[in-house]
Design a protein around this motif. Structure first.
Motif, PDB file in Angstrom:
ATOM      1  N   ASN A   1       0.828  -1.209   0.000  1.00  0.00           N
ATOM      2  CA  ASN A   1       0.000   0.000   0.000  1.00  0.00           C
ATOM      3  C   ASN A   1       0.863   1.260   0.000  1.00  0.00           C
ATOM      4  OD1 ASN A   1       0.845  -0.174   2.663  1.00  0.00           O
ATOM      5  ND2 ASN A   1      -1.067   0.624   3.485  1.00  0.00           N
TER       6      ASN A   1
ATOM      7  N   GLY B   1      -5.506  -0.456  -7.117  1.00  0.00           N
ATOM      8  CA  GLY B   1      -4.098  -0.111  -6.992  1.00  0.00           C
ATOM      9  C   GLY B   1      -3.509   0.137  -8.364  1.00  0.00           C
TER      10      GLY B   1
ATOM     11  N   ALA C   1     -11.963  -0.038  -0.231  1.00  0.00           N
ATOM     12  CA  ALA C   1     -13.158   0.750   0.044  1.00  0.00           C
ATOM     13  C   ALA C   1     -14.322  -0.193   0.285  1.00  0.00           C
ATOM     14  CB  ALA C   1     -13.460   1.675  -1.125  1.00  0.00           C
TER      15      ALA C   1
ATOM     16  N   ASN D   1       0.440   0.915  -4.072  1.00  0.00           N
ATOM     17  CA  ASN D   1      -0.561   1.882  -3.617  1.00  0.00           C
ATOM     18  C   ASN D   1      -1.975   1.301  -3.559  1.00  0.00           C
ATOM     19  OD1 ASN D   1      -0.667   4.346  -2.499  1.00  0.00           O
ATOM     20  ND2 ASN D   1      -0.264   5.507  -4.352  1.00  0.00           N
TER      21      ASN D   1
ATOM     22  N   ASN E   1       3.552   2.267   6.867  1.00  0.00           N
ATOM     23  CA  ASN E   1       2.389   2.812   6.156  1.00  0.00           C
ATOM     24  C   ASN E   1       1.072   2.174   6.636  1.00  0.00           C
ATOM     25  OD1 ASN E   1       1.284   4.635   4.370  1.00  0.00           O
ATOM     26  ND2 ASN E   1       1.425   3.285   2.622  1.00  0.00           N
TER      27      ASN E   1
ATOM     28  N   ARG F   1      -5.520   0.406  -2.223  1.00  0.00           N
ATOM     29  CA  ARG F   1      -6.499   1.002  -1.303  1.00  0.00           C
ATOM     30  C   ARG F   1      -7.733   0.100  -1.244  1.00  0.00           C
ATOM     31  NH1 ARG F   1      -2.775   3.503  -0.240  1.00  0.00           N
ATOM     32  NH2 ARG F   1      -2.288   5.682  -0.544  1.00  0.00           N
TER      33      ARG F   1
ATOM     34  N   ALA G   1     -11.178  -3.169  -4.077  1.00  0.00           N
ATOM     35  CA  ALA G   1      -9.743  -2.970  -3.894  1.00  0.00           C
ATOM     36  C   ALA G   1      -9.181  -2.409  -5.182  1.00  0.00           C
ATOM     37  CB  ALA G   1      -9.064  -4.299  -3.562  1.00  0.00           C
TER      38      ALA G   1
ATOM     39  N   THR H   1      -8.420  -2.884 -10.706  1.00  0.00           N
ATOM     40  CA  THR H   1      -9.454  -2.895  -9.670  1.00  0.00           C
ATOM     41  C   THR H   1     -10.011  -4.301  -9.495  1.00  0.00           C
ATOM     42  OG1 THR H   1     -11.195  -2.475 -11.267  1.00  0.00           O
ATOM     43  CG2 THR H   1     -10.188  -0.542 -10.247  1.00  0.00           C
TER      44      THR H   1
ATOM     45  N   ASP I   1       4.784   6.871   5.302  1.00  0.00           N
ATOM     46  CA  ASP I   1       4.520   6.246   4.013  1.00  0.00           C
ATOM     47  C   ASP I   1       5.797   5.829   3.278  1.00  0.00           C
ATOM     48  OD1 ASP I   1       5.245   8.757   3.344  1.00  0.00           O
ATOM     49  OD2 ASP I   1       3.367   9.296   2.346  1.00  0.00           O
TER      50      ASP I   1
ATOM     51  N   GLU J   1      -9.158   1.991   8.810  1.00  0.00           N
ATOM     52  CA  GLU J   1     -10.414   2.408   8.196  1.00  0.00           C
ATOM     53  C   GLU J   1     -11.595   1.890   8.997  1.00  0.00           C
ATOM     54  OE1 GLU J   1     -10.980   1.582   4.026  1.00  0.00           O
ATOM     55  OE2 GLU J   1      -9.150   2.703   3.570  1.00  0.00           O
TER      56      GLU J   1
ATOM     57  N   SER K   1      -3.187  -7.331   6.532  1.00  0.00           N
ATOM     58  CA  SER K   1      -4.349  -6.626   7.062  1.00  0.00           C
ATOM     59  C   SER K   1      -4.953  -7.390   8.224  1.00  0.00           C
ATOM     60  CB  SER K   1      -5.385  -6.411   5.969  1.00  0.00           C
ATOM     61  OG  SER K   1      -5.895  -7.651   5.551  1.00  0.00           O
TER      62      SER K   1
ATOM     63  N   ARG L   1      -2.586   2.002   7.831  1.00  0.00           N
ATOM     64  CA  ARG L   1      -3.793   2.821   7.674  1.00  0.00           C
ATOM     65  C   ARG L   1      -4.942   2.128   8.407  1.00  0.00           C
ATOM     66  NH1 ARG L   1      -0.610   5.871   6.755  1.00  0.00           N
ATOM     67  NH2 ARG L   1      -0.082   7.005   4.868  1.00  0.00           N
TER      68      ARG L   1
END
Lengths: 104, 168
Positions: free
Chosen positions: A5, A98, A83, A79, B128, A81, A96, A22, B56, B132, B71, B130
Motif C-alpha cells: 500500500n 491499486g 473501500a 498503492n 504505512n 487502497r 480494492a 481494480t 509512508d 479504516e 491486514s 492505515r
C-alpha cells in the motif's frame, strides 16, 4: 505478485507502469449468520461470522485485482487502497484498487 | 382474581422483558468488554517490540529484503444497553461515553490481528499503516436490524535484509 500500500515496493525499483487495476465483489449476508448476529447484538462483542465474511470478500476483491494485473503483464501492485460501501440493506460492496507496475 | 393475574402478566410482558433484556445486556456486555480488554492488553504487551509505523516511506535504517500487504479486521456490534443509553444521550447531545471504548477496542483488535498475521508469516516490521472504519447497514429498514462497525487495519510488512540492519 507483490502487493503493497506504499508508492513503491521496498528494496525494488519500478521499471514500468501499467495503470489502475481494480477488483470488487458484492456480498449479501446469510440468514443463519444473521440470526446468530441478532443474538450477539443484544450482548455486544465481535460478530465473528461477519468478520469472516468481510475478510473472505476482501480477499476475493484483492485476488481479482491481482488477476487483472497479471493479465496486463505486471508483477506487482502498488498503492493498494480498500473501500467498502453498503449499496442496499444487507449487501455490501468490497472494492480494492491499486496501480499495476513491473518491478526489478 | 383472573383479570388481576392477566393484568400482572401484561405488565410483566410490557415492562419486565425489556428491563430484563437491558440487565442481561448490561452484565454480559460488561463481562465481554472486560475480558476483551484484558486480552488486548496482554497481546499488546507481547507485541510492544514489533515496529509498526504510519510513515509512508520506510525509515532510512530499515533495509528490506521482501514485503507484502498485511491486514487485520474485526466486526463488532453494540450491545442493547449501550444502544439504549446512546439513544437517551442523543436527546440532549454531548459525548456518548458508552460507544468510545467500543470503537477503541475494535481498532486495537484490528491492529493486533494485523501485527499477529505479520509476525506469524515471519515479517519484522510494518509501515504505512492505515486504519479504516466502515459502518455496516442495518439489515432491516426500521433500524432494529443488526448494526455493526468494521475496523480494518492494513499496512506493508517487510522482512529485514539482516537482523542487524535496523539500528534502534
Amino acid at each position: 505478485m507483490e502487493i503493497s500500500n506504499t508508492e513503491s515496493i521496498p528494496g525494488r525499483t519500478i521499471v514500468q507502469f501499467y495503470g489502475v487495476v481494480t477488483g470488487n465483489t458484492v456480498r449479501a449476508k446469510h440468514i443463519g449468520r444473521d440470526i446468530m448476529a441478532g443474538l450477539k447484538n443484544i450482548v455486544g462483542g465481535e460478530l465473528v461470522g461477519y468478520t469472516e465474511l468481510l475478510q473472505d470478500s476482501r480477499k476475493e476483491a484483492t485476488d481479482r485485482m491481482i488477476e487483472q494485473a497479471r493479465s496486463m503483464g505486471a508483477n506487482a501492485v502498488v498503492n493498494v487502497r480498500f473501500a467498502t460501501s453498503s449499496i442496499s440493506q444487507g449487501a455490501a460492496e468490497l472494492f480494492a484498487y491499486g496501480t499495476a507496475v513491473k518491478v526489478e | 382474581m383472573e383479570s388481576g393475574f392477566l393484568q400482572m402478566l401484561e405488565l410483566i410482558l410490557n415492562f419486565g422483558l425489556p428491563l430484563l433484556l437491558l440487565m442481561v445486556a448490561y452484565f454480559i456486555g460488561a463481562w465481554i468488554e472486560r475480558r476483551h480488554l484484558r486480552s488486548i492488553r496482554n497481546r499488546e504487551g507481547d507485541n510492544v517490540q514489533f515496529p509498526v509505523v504510519t510513515f509512508d516511506t520506510m525509515p532510512d535504517d530499515w533495509i528490506a529484503s521482501s514485503s507484502t500487504l498485511v491486514s487485520g479486521s474485526v466486526v463488532i456490534s453494540l450491545d442493547y444497553f449501550k444502544r439504549v443509553i446512546a439513544g437517551l444521550r442523543s436527546l440532549v447531545g454531548g459525548r456518548i461515553k458508552t460507544y468510545e471504548p467500543l470503537l477503541d477496542r475494535a481498532r486495537r483488535e484490528a491492529m493486533l490481528r494485523m501485527i499477529e498475521r505479520a509476525r506469524l508469516d515471519g515479517y519484522d516490521a510494518i509501515f504505512n499503516v492505515r486504519l479504516e472504519t466502515s459502518r455496516l447497514a442495518n439489515s432491516r429498514g426500521d433500524g432494529k436490524g443488526i448494526a455493526g462497525v468494521e475496523m480494518l487495519a492494513f499496512g506493508t510488512a517487510v522482512k529485514f535484509a539482516s537482523r542487524f540492519a535496523r539500528t534502534s
